[in-house]
Design a protein around this motif. Structure first.
Motif, PDB file in Angstrom:
ATOM      1  N   UNK A  14       0.740  -1.164   0.006  1.00  0.00           N
ATOM      2  CA  UNK A  14      -0.072  -0.002   0.123  1.00  0.00           C
ATOM      3  C   UNK A  14       0.921   1.174  -0.036  1.00  0.00           C
ATOM      4  N   UNK A  15       1.871   1.446   1.001  1.00  0.00           N
ATOM      5  CA  UNK A  15       2.826   2.371   0.795  1.00  0.00           C
ATOM      6  C   UNK A  15       3.516   2.801  -0.320  1.00  0.00           C
ATOM      7  N   UNK A  16       4.094   1.543  -0.808  1.00  0.00           N
ATOM      8  CA  UNK A  16       4.807   1.628  -2.172  1.00  0.00           C
ATOM      9  C   UNK A  16       3.732   2.343  -3.380  1.00  0.00           C
ATOM     10  N   UNK A  41       2.596   9.031  -6.948  1.00  0.00           N
ATOM     11  CA  UNK A  41       3.561  10.497  -7.201  1.00  0.00           C
ATOM     12  C   UNK A  41       4.588  10.456  -8.340  1.00  0.00           C
ATOM     13  N   UNK A  42       5.096   9.191  -8.304  1.00  0.00           N
ATOM     14  CA  UNK A  42       6.260   9.072  -9.324  1.00  0.00           C
ATOM     15  C   UNK A  42       5.678   9.023 -10.786  1.00  0.00           C
ATOM     16  N   UNK A  98       6.293  11.831 -13.677  1.00  0.00           N
ATOM     17  CA  UNK A  98       6.958  11.168 -15.120  1.00  0.00           C
ATOM     18  C   UNK A  98       6.047  11.833 -16.152  1.00  0.00           C
ATOM     19  N   UNK A  99       5.245  12.429 -16.142  1.00  0.00           N
ATOM     20  CA  UNK A  99       4.408  13.198 -16.977  1.00  0.00           C
ATOM     21  C   UNK A  99       5.196  14.501 -17.492  1.00  0.00           C
ATOM     22  N   UNK A 102      13.326   2.622 -12.232  1.00  0.00           N
ATOM     23  CA  UNK A 102      14.885   3.035 -12.787  1.00  0.00           C
ATOM     24  C   UNK A 102      14.878   3.894 -14.005  1.00  0.00           C
ATOM     25  N   UNK A 103      13.756   3.627 -14.802  1.00  0.00           N
ATOM     26  CA  UNK A 103      13.785   4.497 -16.127  1.00  0.00           C
ATOM     27  C   UNK A 103      13.559   6.145 -15.774  1.00  0.00           C
ATOM     28  N   UNK A 104      12.847   6.281 -14.529  1.00  0.00           N
ATOM     29  CA  UNK A 104      12.516   7.621 -14.091  1.00  0.00           C
ATOM     30  C   UNK A 104      13.430   8.183 -13.468  1.00  0.00           C
TER      31      UNK A 104
END
Length: 297
Positions: free
Chosen positions: A177-179, A185-186, A190-191, A203-205
């Motif tokens: 749930x926390x992840x 948010x990540x 990314x947008x 890893x990509x972001x």
């Protein structure tokens, strides 16, 4: 009164017609009997304290109860701080967020299209008109290139662009749930950092997040050392793709639709003018961060 709440919650929907709850599982609905108005507020926008107050003021409808029992349990767990599903297996689950361009497509058709790409059963939850999450057991899960194929197929069949964020596999419980909250948010960030990417993961972001957090001194130092890339967009794109493909000449040439000799000429040109050897890990990392920074500015 609901008009003021509608202004307070940007993602809310205000209407006089009773909503079809089965198509609005991502909203809490409040009814004001005197005016006949219905206000739907996105679940993620309502804090626990605010929800308690709103329930005392208006007739409350939790549209997630119209989901299938398993989907409802997952929805309450991920979006409403509920307990983790009691039926969840003792195996890692992977949460894959998706964001689609809005259009004339029908939600049921889109869900059917999603399911067609997965060998195992999946749970699909919507937390917006064109956003949601796919819940799958991480064993034998789709690879990154397969999600890219899904995105391309949806654009071809439905004329809708789709981006995915692949979460970290974890067993159901507090940690998952926390992840998920962090990954939401990540995905939002990314947008702005990688708007053209169709399939994302941490890893990509992460390199883009790092370059975005550099102070002005480090940004200026990095750009001054690699001004050549700012001046030559074609070379910038070439170097970035080359590094993204593990410095593989054949694969990079194929991705760029150019001959190997043409690629090698550009790489030699970069090394000659900068003195940087891309085979060196630290040098390659620095140059890649510079590529990302230039694209962000």
């Amino acid at each position: 009164m609901l008009n003021k709440l509608h202004d307070r919650y940007p993602g809310s929907q205000l209407q006089f017609k009773k909503p079809d709850f089965s198509f609005n599982s991502d909203l809490y609905w409040f009814h004001h009997e005197e005016s006949g108005q219905w206000l739907g507020i996105p679940v993620q926008e309502v804090s626990a304290d605010s929800l308690m107050v709103l329930k005392t003021l208006f007739e409350f409808h939790d549209s997630s109860i119209h989901l299938a029992p398993a989907a409802q349990a997952w929805f309450q767990y991920l979006f409403s701080n509920g307990d983790h599903p009691s039926f969840a297996k003792d195996v890692p689950y992977r949460l894959v967020q998706f964001k689609m361009s809005e259009g004339e497509w029908i939600r049921e058709d889109m869900e059917a299209a999603f399911r067609g790409f997965f060998e195992k059963d999946i749970t699909i939850l919507w937390n917006g008109k064109a956003t949601g999450v796919i819940i799958e057991e991480s064993k034998d899960s789709l690879a990154e290139e397969e999600f890219l194929a899904v995105s391309n197929a949806l654009e071809s069949d439905f004329f809708v662009k789709t981006a995915f964020y692949i979460g970290i596999p974890n067993k159901a419980g507090t940690q998952l749930h926390k992840l998920f909250k962090e990954e939401q948010l990540l995905f939002e960030q990314a947008s702005s950092f990688l708007p053209a990417e169709r399939v994302l993961n941490f890893e990509k972001l992460f390199p883009s997040l790092i370059t975005g957090q550099l102070d002005s001194f480090l940004k200026k130092s990095l750009l001054s050392r690699l001004s050549l890339l700012e001046e030559d967009p074609e070379l910038l794109h070439t170097i970035k793709v080359f590094l993204q493909n593990s410095s593989n000449v054949s694969l990079t040439a194929k991705k760029l639709y150019i001959h190997r000799n043409t690629l090698q000429y550009r790489l030699d040109k970069f090394t000659e003018k900068t003195g940087i050897q891309l085979k060196d890990f630290n040098s390659a990392l620095t140059v890649y961060l510079a590529c990302l920074l230039i694209e962000q500015t």
